[in-house]
Design an enzyme around this catalytic site. Structure first.
Site, PDB file in Angstrom:
ATOM      1  N   GLY A  82       2.065   6.751   6.269  1.00  0.00           N
ATOM      2  CA  GLY A  82       3.102   7.796   5.924  1.00  0.00           C
ATOM      3  C   GLY A  82       2.789   8.650   5.300  1.00  0.00           C
ATOM      4  O   GLY A  82       1.861   8.710   4.468  1.00  0.00           O
ATOM      5  N   HIS A  83       3.471   9.867   5.853  1.00  0.00           N
ATOM      6  CA  HIS A  83       3.326  11.130   4.920  1.00  0.00           C
ATOM      7  C   HIS A  83       4.664  11.693   4.862  1.00  0.00           C
ATOM      8  O   HIS A  83       5.549  11.775   5.750  1.00  0.00           O
ATOM      9  CB  HIS A  83       2.271  11.942   5.580  1.00  0.00           C
ATOM     10  N   THR A 104      -7.025  -2.584   6.941  1.00  0.00           N
ATOM     11  CA  THR A 104      -6.063  -2.808   7.975  1.00  0.00           C
ATOM     12  C   THR A 104      -6.980  -3.037   9.479  1.00  0.00           C
ATOM     13  O   THR A 104      -7.903  -3.500   9.278  1.00  0.00           O
ATOM     14  CB  THR A 104      -5.428  -1.384   7.916  1.00  0.00           C
ATOM     15  N   GLN A 137      -4.636   6.002   7.079  1.00  0.00           N
ATOM     16  CA  GLN A 137      -5.516   5.256   6.014  1.00  0.00           C
ATOM     17  C   GLN A 137      -6.711   5.688   5.571  1.00  0.00           C
ATOM     18  O   GLN A 137      -7.270   7.020   5.690  1.00  0.00           O
ATOM     19  CB  GLN A 137      -5.826   3.536   6.742  1.00  0.00           C
ATOM     20  N   GLY A 188      -6.785   5.183   1.699  1.00  0.00           N
ATOM     21  CA  GLY A 188      -5.711   5.800   2.288  1.00  0.00           C
ATOM     22  C   GLY A 188      -4.978   6.552   0.896  1.00  0.00           C
ATOM     23  O   GLY A 188      -5.185   6.584  -0.087  1.00  0.00           O
ATOM     24  N   ASP A 189      -3.757   7.125   1.538  1.00  0.00           N
ATOM     25  CA  ASP A 189      -2.993   7.835   0.391  1.00  0.00           C
ATOM     26  C   ASP A 189      -3.648   9.204  -0.149  1.00  0.00           C
ATOM     27  O   ASP A 189      -3.445   9.337  -1.199  1.00  0.00           O
ATOM     28  CB  ASP A 189      -2.214   6.920  -0.590  1.00  0.00           C
ATOM     29  N   LYS A 229      -3.882  13.385   3.289  1.00  0.00           N
ATOM     30  CA  LYS A 229      -4.378  13.809   4.438  1.00  0.00           C
ATOM     31  C   LYS A 229      -3.271  14.865   5.468  1.00  0.00           C
ATOM     32  O   LYS A 229      -3.714  15.818   5.793  1.00  0.00           O
ATOM     33  CB  LYS A 229      -4.906  12.584   5.581  1.00  0.00           C
TER      34      LYS A 229
HETATM   35  P1  IMP Z   1      -1.630  -3.317   7.113  1.00  0.00           P
HETATM   36  O1  IMP Z   1      -2.204  -2.239   7.795  1.00  0.00           O
HETATM   37  O2  IMP Z   1      -0.108  -3.182   7.142  1.00  0.00           O
HETATM   38  O3  IMP Z   1      -2.108  -4.548   7.788  1.00  0.00           O
HETATM   39  O4  IMP Z   1      -2.093  -3.543   5.650  1.00  0.00           O
HETATM   40  C1  IMP Z   1      -3.620  -3.946   5.497  1.00  0.00           C
HETATM   41  C2  IMP Z   1      -3.823  -3.195   4.096  1.00  0.00           C
HETATM   42  O5  IMP Z   1      -3.808  -1.770   4.442  1.00  0.00           O
HETATM   43  C3  IMP Z   1      -2.993  -3.239   2.987  1.00  0.00           C
HETATM   44  O6  IMP Z   1      -3.852  -3.191   1.691  1.00  0.00           O
HETATM   45  C4  IMP Z   1      -2.122  -2.193   2.988  1.00  0.00           C
HETATM   46  O7  IMP Z   1      -1.685  -1.905   1.653  1.00  0.00           O
HETATM   47  C5  IMP Z   1      -3.033  -1.187   3.469  1.00  0.00           C
HETATM   48  N1  IMP Z   1      -2.469  -0.048   3.956  1.00  0.00           N
HETATM   49  C6  IMP Z   1      -2.137   0.043   5.173  1.00  0.00           C
HETATM   50  N2  IMP Z   1      -1.694   1.471   5.628  1.00  0.00           N
HETATM   51  C7  IMP Z   1      -1.796   2.232   4.575  1.00  0.00           C
HETATM   52  C8  IMP Z   1      -1.579   3.359   4.184  1.00  0.00           C
HETATM   53  O8  IMP Z   1      -1.256   4.391   4.999  1.00  0.00           O
HETATM   54  N3  IMP Z   1      -1.928   3.874   2.827  1.00  0.00           N
HETATM   55  C9  IMP Z   1      -2.422   2.922   1.870  1.00  0.00           C
HETATM   56  N4  IMP Z   1      -2.709   1.671   2.241  1.00  0.00           N
HETATM   57  C10 IMP Z   1      -2.461   1.297   3.355  1.00  0.00           C
END
Ligand code: IMP
Length: 429
Positions: free
Chosen positions: A40-41, A240, A225, A12-13, A16
């Site tokens: 988030g973007h 996730t 992600q 992720g990040d 995109k």
């Molecule tokens: P969750 O999606 O909140 O359940 O988090 C699960 C894992 O995904 C964690 O390690 C978060 O930091 C990671 N994660 C969720 N969304 C993002 C994103 O948009 N960017 C980077 N990491 C993410």
């Protein structure tokens, strides 16, 4: 008629949003297919910087229709807040323009409370989730217990269903975690107010996408992600709870694979990860700190510092396979400027055995046993932010990009050399 899918190839990040923003110029419909407000973007509109979590990145292109698809989990409070922020800047977020699939699932405040309680209970073994209720909402969806967005069209039964789910969650929160219950009547009333705002946006998302494709229009599918956070193909359990891979676009939006004309994988020129879990090329030294600082590697959603490391080509090869990548959009190449030597992982080694295949399916315990095998490359000192043609990059930067293409077997068609829209080397439309 075609669908273009944009996916993250790492954790992720990758940037995109920026790639979607560029491709949106040739699309008619931009559709988000997975995740929730964990993503988030950052977008810049009318000189204001906005952080969007749910509204698709294409929203700033007038005339485009934006869809939040069936595969998404929606926190309505967040969605309404984003719509208000955008409307205040004069961006049209009316029901003709911003659509919400009736089959998308709702996140309730008790999903967030459960996410937080579970993370706290895991203690040092926590997953590092965003605590946005993503996992519990998808779990309720899979258990066939959750409230779908379409229920918002019937306010009476919607309120009842929300209250009933909140009460069920409350019992779990109290009995299992000793946590405070949430007032179910109040939550139901709040959700009815959101429903009033959002009900006009409800649509049959699959039909919307299908009609656009049948009319010869281009649908841009926006993944959230990245591959290694995919529920099935990522570094489970440090993932996730949705399908981040390109296949997720098909299930999350409801159309068939023959429509996909292009899969674009977005990769950062190095690697980052937020949250816990294995990260073979992580740099715990001053080089990692420098990348974090120069690359401004702090989470858009949670503000957490991101873990930083060298580019991992084993991961990118895996991404090419699992997503069927046609091209790579490489972002943040400028962040590496000034590093004398660069390393890229080309394989992993364990007890004298070498592999070039990312060992995702054997679990994180197995992954932790592999050491990256690095290849060293020359760095470049020049500031590349003004470069707009690949041939004008310093030879070492060109070699870095070429090495990625050779190893991954996929062309790099976009190179980000700075944060502004125009700071890019673009090789395909
Ligand atoms: P969750 O999606 O909140 O359940 O988090 C699960 C894992 O995904 C964690 O390690 C978060 O930091 C990671 N994660 C969720 N969304 C993002 C994103 O948009 N960017 C980077 N990491 C993410």
């Amino acid at each position: 008629m075609s669908a273009i899918v944009v996916v993250g190839t790492q954790w992720g990040d990758e940037g995109k949003g920026r790639v979607v923003d560029r491709l949106a110029r040739q699309a008619h419909l931009v559709a988000r297919y997975n995740g929730g407000d964990n993503a988030g973007h950052t977008v810049v509109a009318e000189g204001h910087t906005l952080k969007l979590h749910l509204v698709p990145s294409g929203v700033l292109h007038p005339g485009l229709v934006c869809l939040i698809g069936a595969g998404v989990v929606v926190n309505p409070e967040r969605l309404v807040a984003e719509m208000d922020e955008l409307a205040a800047l004069g961006v049209d977020v009316g029901p003709a323009r911003l659509k919400l699939s009736a089959a998308a699932h709702m996140i309730l405040p008790t999903h967030r409370a459960l996410d937080g309680a579970r993370e706290a209970a895991r203690g040092p073994g926590s997953l590092g989730t965003t605590r946005r209720g993503i996992g519990p909402a998808y779990a309720d969806k899979a258990a066939r217990l959750n409230v779908r967005a379409g229920s918002m069209a019937q306010p009476e039964t919607f309120a009842e269903r929300v209250a009933e789910r909140v009460e069920a969650h409350n019992r779990h929160l109290q009995e299992r975690y000793g946590a405070e219950p949430l007032p179910s009547e109040r939550v139901a009333a709040d959700y009815c107010a959101y429903a009033q705002r959002l009900a006009p946006h409800l649509t049959d998302g699959s039909a919307l996408v299908g009609e656009a494709l049948a009319a010869g229009k281009t649908v841009l599918c926006e993944g959230a992600q990245g591959l290694l956070l995919d529920l099935d193909h990522g570094t489970y359990p440090y993932v996730t709870s949705s399908s981040t891979v390109s296949g997720g676009a098909l299930t999350g939006l409801g159309f068939g694979p023959r429509h996909v004309s292009r899969v674009v994988g977005v990769a950062k020129a190095y690697t980052t990860r937020v949250g816990a879990g294995p990260f073979p090329t992580e740099l715990l030294d001053e080089v990692g700190d420098r990348i974090r600082q120069v690359g401004d590697e702090y989470g858009t959603t949670t503000g957490r510092p991101r873990r930083c490391g060298w580019l991992d080509l084993v991961i990118l090869r895996y991404a090419a396979r699992a997503n069927g990548l046609d091209e790579i959009a490489l972002t943040k190449l400028d962040v590496l400027s000034g590093l004398e030597r660069l390393r890229v992982a080309v394989a992993y080694e364990r007890g004298g055995v070498r592999t070039e295949v990312f060992p995702a399916e054997f679990g994180v315990e197995s992954l932790a046993q592999w050491e990256p095998v690095y290849e060293e490359l020359d760095g470049w000192a020049d500031d590349i932010r003004g470069v707009r043609r690949r041939e004008d990059l310093p030879p070492a930067a060109r070699a870095y990009v070429a090495r990625i293409e050779e190893w991954v077997g996929v062309p790099v068609t976009f190179i980000g050399v700075g944060p502004a829209r125009e700071q890019a080397i673009v090789q395909s439309p």
